[in-house]
Design a protein around this motif. Structure first.
Motif, PDB file in Angstrom:
ATOM      1  N   ARG A  39       0.827  -1.215   0.000  1.00 47.97           N
ATOM      2  CA  ARG A  39       0.000   0.000   0.000  1.00 47.97           C
ATOM      3  C   ARG A  39       0.853   1.253   0.000  1.00 47.97           C
ATOM      4  NH1 ARG A  39      -5.196  -1.068   3.895  1.00 47.97           N
ATOM      5  NH2 ARG A  39      -5.910  -2.934   2.817  1.00 47.97           N
ATOM      6  N   GLU A  40       1.989   1.205   0.681  1.00 42.99           N
ATOM      7  CA  GLU A  40       2.875   2.364   0.715  1.00 42.99           C
ATOM      8  C   GLU A  40       3.448   2.648  -0.667  1.00 42.99           C
ATOM      9  OE1 GLU A  40       7.016   3.822   2.826  1.00 42.99           O
ATOM     10  OE2 GLU A  40       5.912   2.159   3.708  1.00 42.99           O
ATOM     11  N   HIS A  41       3.810   1.610  -1.399  1.00 48.18           N
ATOM     12  CA  HIS A  41       4.418   1.780  -2.718  1.00 48.18           C
ATOM     13  C   HIS A  41       3.382   1.994  -3.813  1.00 48.18           C
ATOM     14  CE1 HIS A  41       8.206   1.071  -0.915  1.00 48.18           C
ATOM     15  NE2 HIS A  41       8.051  -0.219  -0.749  1.00 48.18           N
ATOM     16  N   ASP A  42       2.145   1.521  -3.594  1.00 56.74           N
ATOM     17  CA  ASP A  42       1.075   1.672  -4.584  1.00 56.74           C
ATOM     18  C   ASP A  42      -0.211   2.032  -3.860  1.00 56.74           C
ATOM     19  OD1 ASP A  42      -0.726   1.585  -6.660  1.00 56.74           O
ATOM     20  OD2 ASP A  42      -0.517  -0.558  -7.038  1.00 56.74           O
ATOM     21  N   PRO A  43      -0.476   3.344  -3.686  1.00 53.57           N
ATOM     22  CA  PRO A  43      -1.667   3.766  -2.947  1.00 53.57           C
ATOM     23  C   PRO A  43      -2.972   3.213  -3.524  1.00 53.57           C
ATOM     24  CG  PRO A  43      -0.200   5.627  -3.263  1.00 53.57           C
ATOM     25  CD  PRO A  43       0.342   4.475  -4.087  1.00 53.57           C
ATOM     26  N   ALA A  45      -3.401   0.191  -4.384  1.00 55.62           N
ATOM     27  CA  ALA A  45      -3.446  -1.244  -4.095  1.00 55.62           C
ATOM     28  C   ALA A  45      -4.599  -1.591  -3.166  1.00 55.62           C
ATOM     29  CB  ALA A  45      -2.131  -1.708  -3.475  1.00 55.62           C
ATOM     30  N   ALA A  46      -5.086  -0.617  -2.433  1.00 54.94           N
ATOM     31  CA  ALA A  46      -6.211  -0.829  -1.514  1.00 54.94           C
ATOM     32  C   ALA A  46      -7.381   0.022  -2.021  1.00 54.94           C
ATOM     33  CB  ALA A  46      -5.838  -0.422  -0.104  1.00 54.94           C
ATOM     34  N   PRO A  47      -8.220  -0.543  -2.889  1.00 56.84           N
ATOM     35  CA  PRO A  47      -9.257   0.258  -3.535  1.00 56.84           C
ATOM     36  C   PRO A  47     -10.274   0.875  -2.575  1.00 56.84           C
ATOM     37  CG  PRO A  47      -9.562  -2.072  -3.992  1.00 56.84           C
ATOM     38  CD  PRO A  47      -8.246  -1.931  -3.282  1.00 56.84           C
ATOM     39  N   ASP A  48     -10.461   0.318  -1.400  1.00 54.53           N
ATOM     40  CA  ASP A  48     -11.430   0.862  -0.459  1.00 54.53           C
ATOM     41  C   ASP A  48     -10.844   1.904   0.478  1.00 54.53           C
ATOM     42  OD1 ASP A  48     -13.363  -0.760  -1.531  1.00 54.53           O
ATOM     43  OD2 ASP A  48     -13.137  -2.325  -0.027  1.00 54.53           O
ATOM     44  N   SER A  49      -9.560   2.182   0.331  1.00 48.40           N
ATOM     45  CA  SER A  49      -8.948   3.175   1.208  1.00 48.40           C
ATOM     46  C   SER A  49      -8.445   4.340   0.369  1.00 48.40           C
ATOM     47  CB  SER A  49      -7.807   2.560   2.012  1.00 48.40           C
ATOM     48  OG  SER A  49      -6.782   2.158   1.162  1.00 48.40           O
ATOM     49  N   PHE A  50      -8.205   5.435   1.047  1.00 48.47           N
ATOM     50  CA  PHE A  50      -7.735   6.636   0.373  1.00 48.47           C
ATOM     51  C   PHE A  50      -6.550   7.180   1.153  1.00 48.47           C
ATOM     52  CE2 PHE A  50      -7.846  11.298  -0.014  1.00 48.47           C
ATOM     53  CZ  PHE A  50      -7.584  11.407  -1.377  1.00 48.47           C
ATOM     54  N   LEU A  51      -5.457   7.323   0.493  1.00 48.78           N
ATOM     55  CA  LEU A  51      -4.259   7.861   1.119  1.00 48.78           C
ATOM     56  C   LEU A  51      -3.990   9.225   0.499  1.00 48.78           C
ATOM     57  CD1 LEU A  51      -1.822   7.520   2.967  1.00 48.78           C
ATOM     58  CD2 LEU A  51      -0.650   6.404   1.079  1.00 48.78           C
ATOM     59  N   GLU A  52      -4.068  10.241   1.327  1.00 50.30           N
ATOM     60  CA  GLU A  52      -3.858  11.592   0.845  1.00 50.30           C
ATOM     61  C   GLU A  52      -2.464  12.041   1.240  1.00 50.30           C
ATOM     62  OE1 GLU A  52      -5.898  15.996   1.125  1.00 50.30           O
ATOM     63  OE2 GLU A  52      -6.818  14.316   2.146  1.00 50.30           O
ATOM     64  N   ARG A  53      -1.714  12.488   0.277  1.00 46.80           N
ATOM     65  CA  ARG A  53      -0.363  12.973   0.539  1.00 46.80           C
ATOM     66  C   ARG A  53      -0.307  14.445   0.156  1.00 46.80           C
ATOM     67  NH1 ARG A  53       3.699   8.328   0.257  1.00 46.80           N
ATOM     68  NH2 ARG A  53       2.335   6.530   0.225  1.00 46.80           N
ATOM     69  N   ARG A  54       0.115  15.249   1.106  1.00 51.46           N
ATOM     70  CA  ARG A  54       0.231  16.682   0.860  1.00 51.46           C
ATOM     71  C   ARG A  54       1.613  17.157   1.275  1.00 51.46           C
ATOM     72  NH1 ARG A  54      -5.145  19.753   3.053  1.00 51.46           N
ATOM     73  NH2 ARG A  54      -6.672  18.463   1.980  1.00 51.46           N
ATOM     74  N   HIS A  55       2.018  18.235   0.666  1.00 50.61           N
ATOM     75  CA  HIS A  55       3.234  18.922   1.068  1.00 50.61           C
ATOM     76  C   HIS A  55       2.829  20.042   2.020  1.00 50.61           C
ATOM     77  CE1 HIS A  55       5.704  16.838  -1.870  1.00 50.61           C
ATOM     78  NE2 HIS A  55       4.701  16.974  -2.707  1.00 50.61           N
ATOM     79  N   SER A  56       3.734  20.502   2.842  1.00 47.49           N
ATOM     80  CA  SER A  56       3.400  21.518   3.836  1.00 47.49           C
ATOM     81  C   SER A  56       2.811  22.779   3.204  1.00 47.49           C
ATOM     82  CB  SER A  56       4.618  21.861   4.688  1.00 47.49           C
ATOM     83  OG  SER A  56       5.657  22.349   3.867  1.00 47.49           O
ATOM     84  N   GLU A  57       3.229  23.129   2.010  1.00 48.80           N
ATOM     85  CA  GLU A  57       2.704  24.340   1.374  1.00 48.80           C
ATOM     86  C   GLU A  57       1.265  24.144   0.870  1.00 48.80           C
ATOM     87  OE1 GLU A  57       5.032  22.106  -1.788  1.00 48.80           O
ATOM     88  OE2 GLU A  57       5.456  22.737   0.257  1.00 48.80           O
ATOM     89  N   GLN A  58       0.766  22.920   0.885  1.00 47.41           N
ATOM     90  CA  GLN A  58      -0.595  22.644   0.439  1.00 47.41           C
ATOM     91  C   GLN A  58      -1.592  22.584   1.596  1.00 47.41           C
ATOM     92  OE1 GLN A  58       0.601  18.991  -1.494  1.00 47.41           O
ATOM     93  NE2 GLN A  58      -0.038  19.848  -3.458  1.00 47.41           N
ATOM     94  N   THR A  59      -1.155  22.837   2.791  1.00 51.68           N
ATOM     95  CA  THR A  59      -2.038  22.755   3.952  1.00 51.68           C
ATOM     96  C   THR A  59      -2.639  24.116   4.256  1.00 51.68           C
ATOM     97  OG1 THR A  59      -0.245  23.138   5.513  1.00 51.68           O
ATOM     98  CG2 THR A  59      -0.742  20.847   4.959  1.00 51.68           C
ATOM     99  N   VAL A  60      -3.638  24.143   5.107  1.00 51.82           N
ATOM    100  CA  VAL A  60      -4.303  25.366   5.509  1.00 51.82           C
ATOM    101  C   VAL A  60      -3.590  25.933   6.732  1.00 51.82           C
ATOM    102  CG1 VAL A  60      -6.485  26.321   6.353  1.00 51.82           C
ATOM    103  CG2 VAL A  60      -6.489  24.491   4.654  1.00 51.82           C
ATOM    104  N   ASP A  61      -3.402  27.236   6.751  1.00 52.35           N
ATOM    105  CA  ASP A  61      -2.812  27.872   7.930  1.00 52.35           C
ATOM    106  C   ASP A  61      -3.768  27.713   9.112  1.00 52.35           C
ATOM    107  OD1 ASP A  61      -0.496  28.776   6.676  1.00 52.35           O
ATOM    108  OD2 ASP A  61      -1.472  30.598   5.953  1.00 52.35           O
ATOM    109  N   PRO A  62      -3.252  27.550  10.321  1.00 58.70           N
ATOM    110  CA  PRO A  62      -4.114  27.344  11.490  1.00 58.70           C
ATOM    111  C   PRO A  62      -5.151  28.447  11.673  1.00 58.70           C
ATOM    112  CG  PRO A  62      -1.838  26.928  12.061  1.00 58.70           C
ATOM    113  CD  PRO A  62      -1.850  27.473  10.666  1.00 58.70           C
ATOM    114  N   GLY A  63      -4.866  29.685  11.270  1.00 55.95           N
ATOM    115  CA  GLY A  63      -5.796  30.790  11.431  1.00 55.95           C
ATOM    116  C   GLY A  63      -6.893  30.814  10.373  1.00 55.95           C
ATOM    117  N   GLU A  64      -6.714  30.094   9.266  1.00 53.84           N
ATOM    118  CA  GLU A  64      -7.702  30.078   8.196  1.00 53.84           C
ATOM    119  C   GLU A  64      -8.851  29.156   8.546  1.00 53.84           C
ATOM    120  OE1 GLU A  64      -6.592  29.384   4.076  1.00 53.84           O
ATOM    121  OE2 GLU A  64      -4.557  30.011   4.578  1.00 53.84           O
ATOM    122  N   THR A  65     -10.011  29.492   8.028  1.00 47.93           N
ATOM    123  CA  THR A  65     -11.152  28.582   8.170  1.00 47.93           C
ATOM    124  C   THR A  65     -11.610  28.193   6.777  1.00 47.93           C
ATOM    125  OG1 THR A  65     -12.721  30.421   8.237  1.00 47.93           O
ATOM    126  CG2 THR A  65     -11.915  29.582  10.355  1.00 47.93           C
TER     127      THR A  65
END
Length: 67
Positions: A39-43, A45-65
């Motif tokens: 699953r780590e090498h092929d996200p 591989a588990a059709p019923d699960s969802f693995l979301e990978r983000r980089h820090s610049e793609q996240t929301v700032d704590p003050g944002e809603t």
């Protein structure tokens, strides 16, 4: 996969894995690790699960809603 890694995983089975029982905890741990590695090498591989990978610049700032 190393014997040490398998041994450590066998010694640290989760409560639900222990409750399921196993005649061979090492074999159970090896199967769990193989599936995890797949699953780590092929996200997809588990059709019923969802693995979301983000980089820090793609996240929301704590003050944002979000709405």
């Amino acid at each position: 996969m190393s014997d040490d890694r398998i041994g450590q995983r066998a010694a640290e089975l989760l409560p639900e894995e222990q409750a399921a029982g196993s005649a061979d905890p090492r074999a159970q741990a090896e199967a769990i690790l193989e599936e995890s590695d797949e699953r780590e090498h092929d996200p997809n591989a588990a059709p019923d699960s969802f693995l979301e990978r983000r980089h820090s610049e793609q996240t929301v700032d704590p003050g944002e809603t979000t709405r």
